[in-house]
Design an enzyme around this catalytic site. Structure first.
Site, PDB file in Angstrom:
ATOM      1  N   THR A 196       0.922  -1.243  -0.115  1.00 26.68           N
ATOM      2  CA  THR A 196      -0.056   0.001   0.000  1.00 26.68           C
ATOM      3  C   THR A 196       0.797   1.357  -0.161  1.00 26.68           C
ATOM      4  O   THR A 196       0.328   2.295  -0.287  1.00 26.68           O
ATOM      5  CB  THR A 196      -0.763   0.062   1.311  1.00 26.68           C
ATOM      6  OG1 THR A 196      -0.355  -0.216   2.310  1.00 26.68           O
ATOM      7  CG2 THR A 196      -1.909  -1.063   1.069  1.00 26.68           C
ATOM      8  N   CYS A 197       2.123   0.987   0.292  1.00 25.38           N
ATOM      9  CA  CYS A 197       2.831   2.497   0.318  1.00 25.38           C
ATOM     10  C   CYS A 197       3.052   2.712  -0.948  1.00 25.38           C
ATOM     11  O   CYS A 197       3.423   4.012  -1.082  1.00 25.38           O
ATOM     12  CB  CYS A 197       4.243   2.024   1.031  1.00 25.38           C
ATOM     13  SG  CYS A 197       4.009   1.517   2.967  1.00 25.38           S
ATOM     14  N   PHE A 198       3.436   1.732  -1.902  1.00 28.93           N
ATOM     15  CA  PHE A 198       3.525   2.300  -3.199  1.00 28.93           C
ATOM     16  C   PHE A 198       2.473   1.952  -4.160  1.00 28.93           C
ATOM     17  O   PHE A 198       2.272   2.419  -5.431  1.00 28.93           O
ATOM     18  CB  PHE A 198       4.765   1.378  -3.927  1.00 28.93           C
ATOM     19  CG  PHE A 198       6.087   1.479  -3.136  1.00 28.93           C
ATOM     20  CD1 PHE A 198       6.662   2.709  -3.049  1.00 28.93           C
ATOM     21  CD2 PHE A 198       6.442   0.468  -2.021  1.00 28.93           C
ATOM     22  CE1 PHE A 198       7.882   2.668  -2.467  1.00 28.93           C
ATOM     23  CE2 PHE A 198       7.485   0.749  -1.333  1.00 28.93           C
ATOM     24  CZ  PHE A 198       8.333   1.796  -1.553  1.00 28.93           C
TER      25      PHE A 198
END
Length: 1011
Positions: free
Chosen positions: A978-980
């Protein structure tokens, strides 16, 4: 020899001169001694004479008290003459009292003309002397009245005595000498009384009565008895009636008597028959007609100054409330007089404290001297003034408006009521159908129709009345809310006033009022005052009504009328800003703008919370966003004002673009613009709800927890959360955090507005608590039976803590009179006071990154969308267009084709939202589309589990591109980072397997930790 003779001669001359001087000094001493002796003898003689006269007077009154014989009028006259000869206020106070009693007793004797003191007026030799004597005696009575305090028992008796003297000898009605045959003498005696009264008036008789009335009535409870008040008012009225209501006497009566605080109320309470006398002489009409001359009204106001002018105003209003017939006949004069008096006071009303201002409990800061002795009577004065905005007087003054019958309203009322949607959701379609598909007859009252000439008598009358109430609002600053509440009490006044406004001018409505802005005529000012009063009252009404009263009961305004009114206001404010009127506005024009804008924003914010207007209702079709942005770049004032006051006329997405441009410019200033070569540095932060120190409201929305203070460094944690939230908004990262609307309002700073109502936002905190409070508002019985106090008991970890809503609140019971205040205090405590420090810390953190002016252009729901993304359905075509592929995947890869087909045809909208949340951690798309998602949405082909994944290699990319599998990945699930915003998708061999695995993965509500 010659010099010796010269010396002896000089000595001789000196001795002779000294002898002369000694003889002269001796004579001077003798003369001075004789003069001193004469003065002393004269003083002693005078003292002896005074003692003898006073002794004689005492002997006379002593014999009189013993009742041995009745004293003749002549003996009383002689003893009075002696007493007046030596009279001293301090020494002869008691003797003068006895003289007065003796004179009054002589007047009460039956059938003995020689005893009656007034009989001396018939003696030719004594007439002039008697008149002079009674004038002196009565004036001494007046001087004593100035010094006496009616609240002291002994003084109150003396007040009665001196008033009786004045009453007896300024009118012949009680004189026994004129009975029977003496009736022929009445004209002559009346002339004597008029002469006496004229003398007293010249000496300042009305001032004496004013002092006495003020001492006795300017307090919370009057100290003047019924008899004393009756006597004073009768005395005040006598010269006015005797002079046949001449202007001079009417002026004195108004200045000295009618300016006594609440005197008319005291008359109604203590001696109502005096009001009948006022009515019989038609005094109210005479007062109004006298004051209707502007010069005479100004003269009276200047003599009285502000405090007493207000008292006169209160008495006139109270008299008006008792005289319906006169009020109806003299409405124009009555309204004009009140406007003049209020305008005089308004000149000295100040907005703030200064060295030149004094505090007045009704007017606020006042630049004239304030008589603080009147403060005790201010509650009674306020009650008098309340008649001006009471139902009875409003019905009389606005009779032309209220007499209109709006049949269309009745038709609307007969239609079946439709259920209303929950808060923060769109109304049902049938509500819009009901609002906008009415018959033509219904729309006639909603749209400006025109037709009334603005110079007609009817329009001028209504305009004057509106000017009166608008002047009242701007002058009586400390009871402004009371006035607005009174003006909104009648449910049909404001709708009918709106219908009246729509009928004005050839075309009616907007065009007429925009023309008035450019005309500096008195007529234009009066028309704008009517609009301003309508806006102020309507805004106040909608602010105090709850959602049930607005949407379901539709008190005062139908929803259809609110739609039309808001359209009018929106156009009016837009034109004022865009045409440059606001830029140079001062005084009344600026006040008008704030009034109209305030009403507009109350309606807009109510619509944001719960819709009543159609889609795009608030937008201006004639305003191109590109033109506005160009003007903003050039720092054009009108564009800045538009963005400051009515940003809602610009489409939401354009405002979001503007916000992103502001952020970009800020980044450029700080040198924070990212380059394509920059690799993002990612920090993983694990957030646990139990450590966020927040609690959820009834609809699962977040706000700071009031018990968060039990945690260490809780304020620093809140500030950190605020910074994280600000950073997310700053970077355009959407986070799925739904906040309570009242908290978003505080984040925007709306709670500082004077139009903000805590009660309106309360359902977003606790809907059940809101229902309980509104049930108190609608409780028909005696609310004190419930045993509530102005306090709130809170259970804090097993301990009951009492919070006082006002100082001493736990001892103040909730009654029918203060229950509305209790509801607002309770709502304010729960949403503001209880979490004040936590909210301040979070807002401080948020604003350290996001400037307040950046988000001021958004409403609370729009700010939530800025934080959490758009609540519209996911646009798959837009997502597909802005997706980046890795690991051999490409747009034509069969797995990718399967994926988009599954999302479009097999998944429900809820599952598509779960899919988006699985990859990006937020179920909503970015406001401006997926082109603004940072980092971009990505899909990568993976061959192994996450713990074995070392990234893309040439072999893995080629295998992914040509669909070559090392082994069947059917056992593995899709994962995400989810960070990317990265979806890691195995190269499945069948579409059914992809559908099954993907559905299972997103339903587990996990991300990169799932393998």
């Amino acid at each position: 020899m010659f010099s010796a003779s010269q010396s002896s001669k000089a000595q001789f001359l000196d001795k002779a001169r000294q002898a002369r001087e000694e003889r002269r000094e001796l004579k001077e001493r003798e003369r001075a001694a004789v003069q001193i002796q004469a003065l002393i003898r004269r003083f002693l003689c005078r003292c002896r004479l005074q003692r003898e006269i006073r002794r004689e007077v005492e002997d006379f009154f002593g014999a009189n008290e013993s009742g041995s014989s009745k004293r003749s009028a002549l003996s009383i006259f002689r003893i009075a003459r002696k007493l007046l000869f030596v009279f001293n206020h301090k020494e002869d106070k008691e003797r003068f009292e006895k003289l007065c009693r003796c004179i009054l007793n002589s007047m009460d004797v039956e059938n003995e003309p020689k005893v009656w003191y007034v009989s001396l007026a018939l003696c030719k030799d004594l007439t002039l002397l008697w008149i002079k004597q009674i004038k002196d005696i009565l004036w001494f009575c007046c001087e004593f009245l100035k010094q006496l305090k009616p609240d002291i028992l002994q003084d109150s008796r003396l007040v009665n005595l001196h008033l009786t003297m004045l009453v007896t000898f300024t009118d012949t009605s009680t004189w026994k000498i004129l009975r029977g045959k003496g009736e022929t003498l009445r004209p002559a005696m009346n002339h004597i009384c008029a002469n006496i009264m004229g003398h007293l008036n010249q000496k300042g008789f009305f001032s004496v009565l004013q002092i006495l009335l003020t001492n006795g009535l300017a307090r919370s409870r009057p100290s003047l008895s019924k008899g004393s008040l009756t006597a004073v008012f009768s005395l005040a009225l006598r010269p006015v009636v005797a002079a046949q209501f001449s202007d001079n006497l009417l002026r004195s009566f108004l200045i000295h008597i009618m300016s006594v605080p609440a005197i008319m109320t005291h008359l109604a309470t203590l001696t109502p028959e005096r009001l009948a006398v006022i009515e019989s002489h038609d005094l109210f009409r005479k007062f109004i007609l006298f004051l209707s001359c502007e010069a005479q009204c100004r003269d009276v106001c200047v003599c009285l100054e502000g405090s007493h002018t207000l008292c006169l105003l209160g008495n006139l209003v109270y008299l008006g409330s008792l005289n319906d017939k006169v009020l109806e006949e003299e409405t124009a004069h009555f309204v004009g007089v009140l406007i003049h008096m209020l305008s005089y006071c308004q000149k000295y009303v100040s907005q703030k404290k200064s060295n030149l201002t004094h505090w007045h409990p009704v007017l606020g800061w006042f630049s004239q001297t304030v008589d603080y002795g009147l403060n005790e009577s201010m509650p009674l004065l306020t009650k008098q003034l309340q008649h001006l905005w009471g139902v009875h007087m409003i019905r009389i003054l606005f009779s032309d408006v209220l007499s209109k019958k709006l049949l269309e309203n009745q038709e609307i009322a007969q239609l079946p009521t439709q259920p209303v949607s929950p808060q923060n959701s769109l109304p049902m379609k049938n509500l819009f159908k009901r609002a906008f598909q009415k018959s033509a007859s219904v729309r006639n009252i909603l749209k400006p129709v025109g037709g009334k000439r603005v110079d007609s008598a009817e329009v001028q009358k209504v305009c004057s009345i509106c000017v009166l109430y608008q002047t009242t609002l701007t002058t009586l600053t400390q009871i402004r809310l009371q006035i607005l509440t009174g003006l909104t009490y009648l449910d049909d006044l404001l709708p009918k006033l709106w219908a009246f406004i729509c009928e004005l001018g050839p075309q009616g409505g907007l065009k007429l009022f925009l023309e008035c802005l450019n005309n500096d005529t008195e007529e234009s000012k009066r028309l704008l005052a009517m609009l301003m009063l309508f806006c102020d009252c309507s805004r106040h009404l909608i602010t105090i009504l709850d959602d049930i009263e607005v949407y379901e009961e539709q008190i005062s305004f139908k929803l259809e009328e609110l739609v039309t009114i808001s359209s009018f206001l929106n156009s009016f404010v837009f034109k004022m800003i865009w045409d440059g009127i606001v830029e140079n506005a001062r005084g009344e024009t600026l006040e008008l703008f704030h009034s109209v804008h305030g009403w507009l924003m109350v309606l807009y914010e109510r619509d944001c919370r719960r819709r009543f207007a159609p889609e795009d209702h608030w937008l201006r079709k004639d305003l191109k966003p590109s033109v506005l942005f160009q003007e903003l770049d050039k720092d054009k004032k009108r564009a800045q004002l538009l963005l400051q006051y009515i940003p809602h006329v610009i489409p939401h997405k354009n405002r979001v673009l503007l916000f992103r441009n502001m952020v970009t410019k800020e980044k450029e200033k700080l040198g924070l613009v990212e380059t394509s070569s920059a690799s993002p540095h990612v920090t993983h932060i694990t957030i646990r709800r139990s450590r966020m120190l927040e609690t959820t409201s009834g609809d699962e929305r977040l706000y700071p927890s009031p018990t968060s203070y039990i945690h260490e460094n809780y304020l620093q944690l809140f500030e950190f959360v605020g910074k994280m939230l600000g950073k997310a908004v700053y970077e355009g990262i959407v986070v799925d955090v739904p906040f309570a609307s009242f908290f978003l309002s505080q984040l925007l700073g709306h709670h500082h507005s004077v139009f903000y109502s805590s009660v309106d936002e309360l359902p977003s905190l606790d809907s059940e608590f809101y229902k309980n409070l509104t049930s108190i508002k609608r409780y028909d019985g005696d609310i004190s039976d419930l045993g509530l106090t102005l306090s709130y008991d809170e259970d804090v970890m097993g301990q009951l803590v009492c919070h006082e809503l006002v100082p001493g609140g736990k001892t103040i019971p909730v009654t029918n009179e203060n229950k509305i205040s209790y509801i607002h205090l309770m709502a304010h405590f729960r949403m503001h006071t209880q979490i004040k420090s936590q909210t301040a810390a979070l807002i401080s953190g948020f604003r350290s990154i996001i400037k307040p002016e950046w988000i001021r252009m958004f409403s609370a729901p729009e700010l939530q969308r800025l934080i959490s993304g758009d609540n519209a359905e996911i646009d798959l075509e837009d997502l597909k267009k802005h997706t980046v592929y890795y690991g051999g995947f490409h747009g034509s890869h069969r797995v990718i084709i399967w994926l988009w087909d599954i999302l479009a045809n097999d998944f429900s909208p809820e599952e598509r939202a779960m899919f988006l949340k699985f990859v990006t951690s937020c179920s909503r798309p970015p406001l401006l589309g997926f082109a603004y998602l940072k980092p971009p949405f990505s899909i990568r082909c993976v061959e192994v589990s996450d713990d074995q994944d070392t990234g893309d290699t040439l072999g893995s990319v080629l295998r992914g591109f040509f669909t070559i599998r090392k082994k069947e990945p059917g056992g593995r699930l899709p994962t995400s980072s989810t960070c990317f915003n990265l979806l890691k998708l195995p190269n499945y061999s069948k579409k059914s397997i992809l559908r099954e695995k993907l559905r299972y993965a997103i339903s587990m509500n996990t991300g990169f930790e799932l393998s």
